[in-house]
Design a protein around this motif. Sequence first.
Motif, PDB file in Angstrom:
ATOM      1  N   ALA A 112      -7.530   5.958  -7.095  1.00 36.79           N
ATOM      2  CA  ALA A 112      -7.406   5.348  -5.769  1.00 36.79           C
ATOM      3  C   ALA A 112      -7.097   6.378  -4.684  1.00 36.79           C
ATOM      4  O   ALA A 112      -7.293   6.117  -3.506  1.00 36.79           O
ATOM      5  N   LEU A 113      -6.595   7.545  -5.108  1.00 39.44           N
ATOM      6  CA  LEU A 113      -6.102   8.510  -4.110  1.00 39.44           C
ATOM      7  C   LEU A 113      -7.180   9.503  -3.667  1.00 39.44           C
ATOM      8  O   LEU A 113      -8.014   9.918  -4.452  1.00 39.44           O
ATOM      9  N   PRO A 114      -7.134   9.880  -2.398  1.00 33.65           N
ATOM     10  CA  PRO A 114      -7.983  10.976  -1.941  1.00 33.65           C
ATOM     11  C   PRO A 114      -7.334  12.303  -2.353  1.00 33.65           C
ATOM     12  O   PRO A 114      -6.154  12.320  -2.725  1.00 33.65           O
ATOM     13  N   PRO A 115      -8.052  13.429  -2.311  1.00 40.57           N
ATOM     14  CA  PRO A 115      -7.433  14.714  -2.625  1.00 40.57           C
ATOM     15  C   PRO A 115      -6.168  14.920  -1.780  1.00 40.57           C
ATOM     16  O   PRO A 115      -6.101  14.448  -0.641  1.00 40.57           O
ATOM     17  N   ARG A 116      -5.208  15.604  -2.348  1.00 43.71           N
ATOM     18  CA  ARG A 116      -3.900  15.864  -1.734  1.00 43.71           C
ATOM     19  C   ARG A 116      -3.021  14.611  -1.668  1.00 43.71           C
ATOM     20  O   ARG A 116      -2.039  14.573  -0.957  1.00 43.71           O
ATOM     21  N   GLY A 117      -3.434  13.570  -2.398  1.00 43.10           N
ATOM     22  CA  GLY A 117      -2.601  12.373  -2.490  1.00 43.10           C
ATOM     23  C   GLY A 117      -1.392  12.665  -3.359  1.00 43.10           C
ATOM     24  O   GLY A 117      -1.303  13.724  -3.988  1.00 43.10           O
ATOM     25  N   LYS A 118      -0.459  11.720  -3.372  1.00 43.99           N
ATOM     26  CA  LYS A 118       0.787  11.994  -4.075  1.00 43.99           C
ATOM     27  C   LYS A 118       1.155  10.808  -4.966  1.00 43.99           C
ATOM     28  O   LYS A 118       1.096   9.653  -4.536  1.00 43.99           O
ATOM     29  N   ILE A 119       1.522  11.110  -6.211  1.00 41.00           N
ATOM     30  CA  ILE A 119       1.990  10.065  -7.132  1.00 41.00           C
ATOM     31  C   ILE A 119       3.427  10.390  -7.510  1.00 41.00           C
ATOM     32  O   ILE A 119       3.739  11.544  -7.813  1.00 41.00           O
ATOM     33  N   THR A 120       4.291   9.384  -7.467  1.00 47.15           N
ATOM     34  CA  THR A 120       5.673   9.611  -7.863  1.00 47.15           C
ATOM     35  C   THR A 120       6.019   8.675  -9.014  1.00 47.15           C
ATOM     36  O   THR A 120       5.744   7.474  -8.947  1.00 47.15           O
ATOM     37  N   VAL A 121       6.582   9.263 -10.064  1.00 48.37           N
ATOM     38  CA  VAL A 121       7.034   8.445 -11.200  1.00 48.37           C
ATOM     39  C   VAL A 121       8.550   8.515 -11.239  1.00 48.37           C
ATOM     40  O   VAL A 121       9.122   9.605 -11.309  1.00 48.37           O
ATOM     41  N   THR A 122       9.206   7.356 -11.140  1.00 46.71           N
ATOM     42  CA  THR A 122      10.666   7.351 -11.194  1.00 46.71           C
ATOM     43  C   THR A 122      11.126   6.340 -12.230  1.00 46.71           C
ATOM     44  O   THR A 122      10.428   5.380 -12.517  1.00 46.71           O
ATOM     45  N   ASP A 123      12.299   6.573 -12.790  1.00 52.28           N
ATOM     46  CA  ASP A 123      12.857   5.556 -13.681  1.00 52.28           C
ATOM     47  C   ASP A 123      14.310   5.316 -13.316  1.00 52.28           C
ATOM     48  O   ASP A 123      14.979   6.182 -12.771  1.00 52.28           O
ATOM     49  N   SER A 124      14.755   4.095 -13.569  1.00 56.65           N
ATOM     50  CA  SER A 124      16.140   3.752 -13.236  1.00 56.65           C
ATOM     51  C   SER A 124      16.521   2.482 -13.980  1.00 56.65           C
ATOM     52  O   SER A 124      15.660   1.786 -14.515  1.00 56.65           O
ATOM     53  N   LYS A 125      17.843   2.209 -13.984  1.00 56.16           N
ATOM     54  CA  LYS A 125      18.296   0.946 -14.575  1.00 56.16           C
ATOM     55  C   LYS A 125      17.853  -0.179 -13.664  1.00 56.16           C
ATOM     56  O   LYS A 125      17.929  -0.057 -12.433  1.00 56.16           O
ATOM     57  N   SER A 126      17.399  -1.278 -14.276  1.00 54.62           N
ATOM     58  CA  SER A 126      16.964  -2.413 -13.467  1.00 54.62           C
ATOM     59  C   SER A 126      18.176  -3.225 -13.039  1.00 54.62           C
ATOM     60  O   SER A 126      19.241  -3.158 -13.658  1.00 54.62           O
ATOM     61  N   SER A 127      18.007  -4.002 -11.973  1.00 56.88           N
ATOM     62  CA  SER A 127      19.089  -4.906 -11.566  1.00 56.88           C
ATOM     63  C   SER A 127      19.273  -5.992 -12.635  1.00 56.88           C
ATOM     64  O   SER A 127      20.322  -6.599 -12.758  1.00 56.88           O
ATOM     65  N   GLN A 128      18.215  -6.205 -13.406  1.00 57.93           N
ATOM     66  CA  GLN A 128      18.289  -7.141 -14.524  1.00 57.93           C
ATOM     67  C   GLN A 128      18.962  -6.420 -15.698  1.00 57.93           C
ATOM     68  O   GLN A 128      18.457  -5.378 -16.137  1.00 57.93           O
ATOM     69  N   ALA A 129      20.055  -6.961 -16.191  1.00 56.67           N
ATOM     70  CA  ALA A 129      20.799  -6.272 -17.237  1.00 56.67           C
ATOM     71  C   ALA A 129      19.951  -6.119 -18.499  1.00 56.67           C
ATOM     72  O   ALA A 129      19.215  -7.027 -18.868  1.00 56.67           O
ATOM     73  N   GLY A 130      20.069  -4.971 -19.132  1.00 54.61           N
ATOM     74  CA  GLY A 130      19.334  -4.756 -20.374  1.00 54.61           C
ATOM     75  C   GLY A 130      17.894  -4.316 -20.158  1.00 54.61           C
ATOM     76  O   GLY A 130      17.108  -4.298 -21.091  1.00 54.61           O
ATOM     77  N   PHE A 131      17.553  -3.996 -18.930  1.00 57.66           N
ATOM     78  CA  PHE A 131      16.189  -3.551 -18.647  1.00 57.66           C
ATOM     79  C   PHE A 131      16.193  -2.232 -17.879  1.00 57.66           C
ATOM     80  O   PHE A 131      17.142  -1.920 -17.162  1.00 57.66           O
ATOM     81  N   ILE A 132      15.100  -1.516 -18.081  1.00 52.56           N
ATOM     82  CA  ILE A 132      14.907  -0.280 -17.322  1.00 52.56           C
ATOM     83  C   ILE A 132      13.613  -0.435 -16.564  1.00 52.56           C
ATOM     84  O   ILE A 132      12.668  -1.046 -17.071  1.00 52.56           O
ATOM     85  N   GLU A 133      13.581   0.030 -15.323  1.00 52.63           N
ATOM     86  CA  GLU A 133      12.304  -0.064 -14.630  1.00 52.63           C
ATOM     87  C   GLU A 133      11.742   1.317 -14.312  1.00 52.63           C
ATOM     88  O   GLU A 133      12.456   2.228 -13.920  1.00 52.63           O
ATOM     89  N   ILE A 134      10.450   1.451 -14.544  1.00 52.48           N
ATOM     90  CA  ILE A 134       9.747   2.690 -14.268  1.00 52.48           C
ATOM     91  C   ILE A 134       8.759   2.385 -13.148  1.00 52.48           C
ATOM     92  O   ILE A 134       7.969   1.453 -13.260  1.00 52.48           O
ATOM     93  N   LYS A 135       8.864   3.143 -12.079  1.00 54.42           N
ATOM     94  CA  LYS A 135       7.970   2.893 -10.944  1.00 54.42           C
ATOM     95  C   LYS A 135       6.928   3.993 -10.849  1.00 54.42           C
ATOM     96  O   LYS A 135       7.258   5.173 -10.898  1.00 54.42           O
ATOM     97  N   VAL A 136       5.673   3.596 -10.741  1.00 53.21           N
ATOM     98  CA  VAL A 136       4.594   4.552 -10.497  1.00 53.21           C
ATOM     99  C   VAL A 136       4.060   4.254  -9.092  1.00 53.21           C
ATOM    100  O   VAL A 136       3.428   3.226  -8.869  1.00 53.21           O
ATOM    101  N   SER A 137       4.388   5.122  -8.144  1.00 52.39           N
ATOM    102  CA  SER A 137       4.010   4.870  -6.745  1.00 52.39           C
ATOM    103  C   SER A 137       2.975   5.882  -6.296  1.00 52.39           C
ATOM    104  O   SER A 137       2.977   7.026  -6.729  1.00 52.39           O
ATOM    105  N   ASP A 138       2.096   5.423  -5.421  1.00 57.18           N
ATOM    106  CA  ASP A 138       1.182   6.378  -4.794  1.00 57.18           C
ATOM    107  C   ASP A 138       1.167   6.134  -3.287  1.00 57.18           C
ATOM    108  O   ASP A 138       1.619   5.099  -2.811  1.00 57.18           O
ATOM    109  N   ASN A 139       0.680   7.119  -2.546  1.00 58.43           N
ATOM    110  CA  ASN A 139       0.596   6.945  -1.100  1.00 58.43           C
ATOM    111  C   ASN A 139      -0.862   6.730  -0.695  1.00 58.43           C
ATOM    112  O   ASN A 139      -1.325   7.176   0.336  1.00 58.43           O
TER     113      ASN A 139
END
Lengths: 513, 125
Positions: free
Chosen positions: A411-438
């Motif tokens: 989906a990205l044009p050249p020089r686009g940016k993808i960020t992968v982050t992980d963190s504890k979810s607000s839902q207990a017992g879950f972890i959320e991994i976010k894959v974001s692009d611009n």
Amino acid sequence: MNITSGEAPIQTDDPQFSHHGLGEEYVEDIALKSRPIISIRFRLFLAFLVIFAFSMIVALWSIYALSEIQVKIRFLEAAGNYLTEIQQARRFEKNFLLYGTNLEDSLEHLRTAESILQKNKDTIEKILGRNSIQGMSLQLNNYHKVLEKVGEAGDTEERNRYEPELREYGGQLVSDATNFVVKEREAVEDALSLSRRVPFYFLGILMVLIIVITSFLVKNILSTLNRFLEYTNRIGEGDFSPILPKRKYRDEFSQLGLAFNHMIRELDKRHKILIESHKLRAVGTLVAGVAHELNNPLNNTMLTAGLLEEDFERLPDEEKLDMVQDIIKETERSKVIVRNLLDFARASDYKIIAMDLENLLEGSIRLVHNRVKLAKIELQMKLTPDLPPVHGDEQALQQVFINLILNAVDALPPRGKITVTDSKSSQAGFIEIKVSDNGPGIPEHILPRIFDPFFTTKVKEKGTGLGLSVSQGFVRRLGGNITVESRVGGGTTFTVLLPTTEVPSSVSAAPSP
Amino acid sequence: MKRNLRIMVIDDENIVGKRLKPALEKEGDIVETFTDARNALERFSEQQFDIVVSDIRMDDIDGLEVLEQVLARSEKTKVIIITGYATVEVAQEALVKGAFDFIAKPFKPNDLRTIIEKAAKELGR
């Protein structure tokens, strides 16, 4: 690796390459087939039978009522005759008393009246009661006797002596007969008016009956139809779990259910084949990337070895050692690349293990690193340290993240940016991994459809439209979920929610690839 | 035989430069190696090179861009492209854009020397 978005039915044979007809037994069909049959045809037949039986009862009653009326009318005629005979007898009695004539005629009429009374004795008894009929025939008898006595009397004076007795019995006879006729006429009129009213009652009850039966049948059929509507929606969304019976009997809809299950099996089979080919395509893309990646360490090895060969005699030992070490290092590098590829392509069933998220994400990124670099896209990882391990199949989860990252790359044009982050979810017992692009973002009108199987925004050659659907299916089976947020022009973020491993003893970090 | 050709080698794999420098200097040429194309192009604006050997796929500026910029600054410089994936399309594109030749990874020092020799002949050295 087998990723499907529906629970596969239990089958003993390989579903992929055998052909099944409708006649064969499947576990999910047994429950449907074992219900007692109450077909729609039978229910309709029963409903009409009830209506028919009710109509028939009314018709029979009408026939009976009419024949009763007929009998009553005949009887009324007889009663009329009786009254006439009595009246005649009395007229002749008066004549006899006045002029001494017609006694025989009077007696004749009395006899006729007696025979009418005798003939209809049973019927009269039924209508007026035993006492009345006895009274009537007693009075008739008395009157007869008195009349005979009067006939035997010699002179007028003697006759006149009997006159009051005669008048009393005669009057009583006439009034009884009149009463009888009136009563009988009333009965006929009652019966006639009842048979006039009955059709209206019948129509009213029939109407109620039809409304009750129809609403019952319609409710019955419509609720099942609605259920099948839900099934088609569900199947359309890629849920291939079989239809199970919801009622205690079976009918034509159960046949439809069996046909649906057959269709679901066929769809599932094709879905699996498609996934397989999709996987092969993904492997193909990776192979091309990996082959390219492999050229670098191979080239380094070859250059170094070539130079070592050329200058073997002249080079100092120190230099030679450095070159040999370079060769070993570069060969190691090739080995890692090849093993990554093998890990990815290795065909195996799910092996649900606890694994370290950091290793998992780094492993996934390593596999797509080349594609990302080729597309000139910046890939950033922002990982939170010390997150609890998640559980799942390593390859399948890797494929989920590879899918999300490669979708972003596409989906990205050249020089686009993808960020992968992980963190504890607000839902207990879950972890959320976010894959974001611009990137350009996903238009709102297609956003709800992106998880649908076979939905794709890519050109035909590039995507099967299965990646997200397969990923969603796998993550949901682990108890997680994938959600998406996107704004046109504002980039896209996919969030993968994964349950953490509950039991610490089973924690085993994934083997480093 | 001293040709004294100025040769620039650009490849983001540092071993390539590390090994090619002594291999090519044996012919008496002056070799400078770079792992970053941007630095290489900066250097090129200070100093003319006779031959530029560049990898085609690099992070920031790729080989084809290097080719264009070098030829824009110095028409007679011979540019040799190193390709990882020796596909006909990439090679053709490089040649159309004015590359002297291309060489597919993996190669031996001698393979490159042969091409450089051909280039040297064309340069009249």
